[in-house]
Structures are given as C-alpha cells and as structure tokens.
Design a protein around this motif. Structure first.
Motif, PDB file in Angstrom:
ATOM      1  N   GLN A   6       0.830  -1.207   0.000  1.00  0.00           N
ATOM      2  CA  GLN A   6       0.000   0.000   0.000  1.00  0.00           C
ATOM      3  C   GLN A   6       0.862   1.254   0.000  1.00  0.00           C
ATOM      4  OE1 GLN A   6      -2.230  -1.058   3.544  1.00  0.00           O
ATOM      5  NE2 GLN A   6      -4.106  -1.327   2.338  1.00  0.00           N
ATOM      6  N   ILE A   7       1.923   1.240   0.801  1.00  0.00           N
ATOM      7  CA  ILE A   7       2.822   2.391   0.847  1.00  0.00           C
ATOM      8  C   ILE A   7       3.480   2.609  -0.514  1.00  0.00           C
ATOM      9  CG2 ILE A   7       4.945   3.293   1.878  1.00  0.00           C
ATOM     10  CD1 ILE A   7       4.158   1.759   4.447  1.00  0.00           C
ATOM     11  N   LEU A   8       3.914   1.521  -1.137  1.00  0.00           N
ATOM     12  CA  LEU A   8       4.567   1.647  -2.433  1.00  0.00           C
ATOM     13  C   LEU A   8       3.596   2.115  -3.514  1.00  0.00           C
ATOM     14  CD1 LEU A   8       6.875  -1.505  -2.387  1.00  0.00           C
ATOM     15  CD2 LEU A   8       7.567   0.890  -2.206  1.00  0.00           C
ATOM     16  N   ARG A   9       2.343   1.678  -3.426  1.00  0.00           N
ATOM     17  CA  ARG A   9       1.348   2.138  -4.408  1.00  0.00           C
ATOM     18  C   ARG A   9       1.159   3.652  -4.306  1.00  0.00           C
ATOM     19  NH1 ARG A   9      -2.616  -0.825  -6.658  1.00  0.00           N
ATOM     20  NH2 ARG A   9      -0.861  -2.252  -6.855  1.00  0.00           N
ATOM     21  N   ALA A 107      -6.437   4.442 -14.586  1.00  0.00           N
ATOM     22  CA  ALA A 107      -7.389   3.533 -15.212  1.00  0.00           C
ATOM     23  C   ALA A 107      -6.722   2.678 -16.282  1.00  0.00           C
ATOM     24  CB  ALA A 107      -8.544   4.327 -15.818  1.00  0.00           C
ATOM     25  N   ALA A 108      -5.697   3.204 -16.927  1.00  0.00           N
ATOM     26  CA  ALA A 108      -5.015   2.456 -17.977  1.00  0.00           C
ATOM     27  C   ALA A 108      -4.073   1.408 -17.415  1.00  0.00           C
ATOM     28  CB  ALA A 108      -4.239   3.420 -18.873  1.00  0.00           C
ATOM     29  N   VAL A 109      -3.504   1.668 -16.255  1.00  0.00           N
ATOM     30  CA  VAL A 109      -2.489   0.773 -15.714  1.00  0.00           C
ATOM     31  C   VAL A 109      -3.106  -0.402 -14.963  1.00  0.00           C
ATOM     32  CG1 VAL A 109      -0.589   0.615 -14.051  1.00  0.00           C
ATOM     33  CG2 VAL A 109      -0.732   2.565 -15.616  1.00  0.00           C
ATOM     34  N   TRP A 110      -4.222  -0.175 -14.210  1.00  0.00           N
ATOM     35  CA  TRP A 110      -4.675  -1.255 -13.325  1.00  0.00           C
ATOM     36  C   TRP A 110      -5.705  -2.231 -13.876  1.00  0.00           C
ATOM     37  CZ3 TRP A 110      -1.748   2.560 -11.345  1.00  0.00           C
ATOM     38  CH2 TRP A 110      -0.743   2.136 -10.450  1.00  0.00           C
ATOM     39  N   PRO A 111      -6.757  -1.981 -14.508  1.00  0.00           N
ATOM     40  CA  PRO A 111      -7.454  -0.715 -14.745  1.00  0.00           C
ATOM     41  C   PRO A 111      -8.535  -0.475 -13.684  1.00  0.00           C
ATOM     42  CG  PRO A 111      -8.436  -2.420 -16.082  1.00  0.00           C
ATOM     43  CD  PRO A 111      -7.363  -3.096 -15.252  1.00  0.00           C
ATOM     44  N   ASP A 112      -9.001   0.750 -13.619  1.00  0.00           N
ATOM     45  CA  ASP A 112     -10.046   1.153 -12.682  1.00  0.00           C
ATOM     46  C   ASP A 112     -11.141   1.901 -13.424  1.00  0.00           C
ATOM     47  OD1 ASP A 112      -8.808   0.218 -10.310  1.00  0.00           O
ATOM     48  OD2 ASP A 112      -7.491   1.974 -10.300  1.00  0.00           O
ATOM     49  N   ARG A 125     -11.053   8.690  -4.580  1.00  0.00           N
ATOM     50  CA  ARG A 125     -11.794   7.545  -5.126  1.00  0.00           C
ATOM     51  C   ARG A 125     -10.852   6.394  -5.464  1.00  0.00           C
ATOM     52  NH1 ARG A 125     -15.896   4.293  -4.764  1.00  0.00           N
ATOM     53  NH2 ARG A 125     -16.491   3.325  -6.760  1.00  0.00           N
ATOM     54  N   ALA A 126      -9.698   6.698  -6.052  1.00  0.00           N
ATOM     55  CA  ALA A 126      -8.745   5.645  -6.395  1.00  0.00           C
ATOM     56  C   ALA A 126      -8.228   4.948  -5.139  1.00  0.00           C
ATOM     57  CB  ALA A 126      -7.584   6.230  -7.194  1.00  0.00           C
ATOM     58  N   ALA A 127      -7.958   5.720  -4.090  1.00  0.00           N
ATOM     59  CA  ALA A 127      -7.494   5.126  -2.841  1.00  0.00           C
ATOM     60  C   ALA A 127      -8.534   4.176  -2.266  1.00  0.00           C
ATOM     61  CB  ALA A 127      -7.157   6.223  -1.839  1.00  0.00           C
ATOM     62  N   ARG A 128      -9.803   4.551  -2.377  1.00  0.00           N
ATOM     63  CA  ARG A 128     -10.872   3.669  -1.909  1.00  0.00           C
ATOM     64  C   ARG A 128     -10.936   2.391  -2.757  1.00  0.00           C
ATOM     65  NH1 ARG A 128     -15.786   4.284   0.832  1.00  0.00           N
ATOM     66  NH2 ARG A 128     -16.693   2.199   1.040  1.00  0.00           N
ATOM     67  N   LEU A 129     -10.837   2.532  -4.074  1.00  0.00           N
ATOM     68  CA  LEU A 129     -10.894   1.370  -4.950  1.00  0.00           C
ATOM     69  C   LEU A 129      -9.749   0.392  -4.687  1.00  0.00           C
ATOM     70  CD1 LEU A 129     -11.843   3.069  -8.344  1.00  0.00           C
ATOM     71  CD2 LEU A 129     -13.316   1.590  -6.956  1.00  0.00           C
ATOM     72  N   HIS A 130      -8.605   0.925  -4.275  1.00  0.00           N
ATOM     73  CA  HIS A 130      -7.437   0.083  -4.019  1.00  0.00           C
ATOM     74  C   HIS A 130      -7.279  -0.256  -2.544  1.00  0.00           C
ATOM     75  CE1 HIS A 130      -5.265   0.292  -8.021  1.00  0.00           C
ATOM     76  NE2 HIS A 130      -6.275   1.120  -8.192  1.00  0.00           N
ATOM     77  N   ASP A 131      -8.259   0.119  -1.739  1.00  0.00           N
ATOM     78  CA  ASP A 131      -8.256  -0.183  -0.304  1.00  0.00           C
ATOM     79  C   ASP A 131      -6.995   0.331   0.387  1.00  0.00           C
ATOM     80  OD1 ASP A 131      -9.470  -1.193   1.989  1.00  0.00           O
ATOM     81  OD2 ASP A 131      -8.476  -3.147   1.825  1.00  0.00           O
ATOM     82  N   LEU A 132      -6.620   1.575   0.048  1.00  0.00           N
ATOM     83  CA  LEU A 132      -5.464   2.208   0.672  1.00  0.00           C
ATOM     84  C   LEU A 132      -5.910   3.007   1.889  1.00  0.00           C
ATOM     85  CD1 LEU A 132      -3.633   3.439  -2.539  1.00  0.00           C
ATOM     86  CD2 LEU A 132      -3.362   1.277  -1.326  1.00  0.00           C
TER      87      LEU A 132
END
Length: 214
Positions: A6-9, A107-112, A125-132
């Motif tokens: 999570q820290i690295l993300r 969105a292109a890398v994961w995608p989301d 929103r991205a942090a929530r989607l990735h559970d950070l």
C-alpha cells in the motif's frame, strides 16, 4: 497499519514520475515571487504554511476524504463542489487537468473505473478502490503537494536545493497536523481564507513572462 504494498502504491501515485503534470503548476507562487511577496526560504515557508492551514492543503484533504467515503453516485456532486471551490480559472485548470491525467493513467495501468474528476476527488476515489488507508493517503498527498511547490520555489526565487529541503522539513509537522484535522471534517466545514495566494493565482493569469501554467 499500512502494508508495504500500500505504501509503495501511494509512493508511485504521488511521485513526480507519475505523469499528472504537477511540475507545470506553481499554485500562484510564480506571481508571488514576481511581486516580491516571496523572496527567500523563510517567506516561502510562511506562504506555504498559510496554504496548508487556510487554503488548498486543508480543503483538498476534505474533498479527498469525502470522495473516499462517498458512494459512487455521490461523486459527481462532490466533484462539482470541488470545481466551484476554486478561486480562479488557473486554479480550476490546475485541479481538473491533474485529476484527469491521474484518472487516465491509473485507469489504464490497473485498470479502474475512474472518471476525470478533480485531483483530490480522483485520488480519494482511487485510494478507496485500491483499499489504501485514508490517513496515509491524505498525509502523503499533502507531502507531495508541498514538495512540488518547494520545487517551484527553488526554481523561481531562487533558493538552493538544501534550503528547499529545510523548508519542506520545517513544514512536515504542520502537514501532519492539517491532514489530521481535515480528516475529521466534512464538506460542511469547507472554507478558504488564503486570500493572498488566491489573488496571486488570479494575477498570474495576465503575467507577461511565465514558467508555470498557474
């Protein structure tokens, strides 16, 4: 406790290498330097401290939290408020352009499924989607925001790299304090009183010679 992954993300997202174009924005600092309002490291420290306490540092953290905790159907309303809260055309461009770039790359890398929101809304929103973790996201975002403006100050005033690191180090406790407080607040608590920085972002729109977009 946050995991190493999570820290690295978050470190990846908030790194200068993540292509959101943050290097192109000075948040009105270029105008403040041109008028002599910010002329050395001490003045830069004071300027950035006010932005943290009374300006985008606090308000963006509130928007980030709101986006993190909101159901998807509420995000457009939060994003519209984040746009309306910008004090100038350039500041609106600063948050919308960086937000769109962040959403597009993420969105292109994961995608989301990540629309082109303003930057704090997209990041929340991205942090929530990735559970950070929300707290870590907010604190590292403020650190990245400050780092970008200190980098702008190093080039504009100019001050040396070492002095820039002194400025950033001096502001770290305030960064933690502002993030901690803003994370207890809601959209009803929004306010902005960093008037000189807001005016600087307006006067920058007509500044003749410019290095930065804002």
């Amino acid at each position: 406790m946050a995991t190493d992954g999570q820290i690295l993300r978050l470190a990846q997202w908030l790194s200068p290498a993540y292509p959101v174009g943050a290097f192109a924005y000075s948040h009105g600092l270029e105008s403040a330097v041109a008028t002599g309002a910010v002329a050395d490291g001490a003045a830069l420290t004071d300027w950035l401290a006010d932005i943290l306490r009374f300006g985008a540092g606090r308000s963006d953290t509130i928007f980030l939290r709101a986006a993190y905790e909101a159901p998807p159907e509420d995000l457009p309303r939060i994003d519209a408020l984040a746009c309306a809260f910008q004090p100038s055309a350039e500041r609106r461009t600063e948050t919308t352009a960086q937000g769109a770039a962040f959403a597009r790359v993420t969105a292109a890398v994961w995608p989301d499924d990540l629309p082109d929101f303003t930057y704090p809304v997209a990041l929340g929103r991205a942090a929530r989607l990735h559970d950070l973790p929300l707290g870590l996201t907010a604190r590292l975002n403020l650190q990245a925001f400050l780092s970008n403006l200190v980098s702008a100050g190093i080039r504009l005033i100019p001050i040396g790299q070492t002095e820039g690191q002194r400025v950033l180090t001096a502001l770290q406790p305030l960064c933690e304090e502002v993030a901690g407080l803003a994370l207890t607040e809601t959209l009803d608590d929004l306010a902005g009183t960093s008037f000189l920085a807001d005016i600087a972002s307006m006067t920058h729109e007509t500044q003749y010679s410019r290095l930065f977009r804002t």
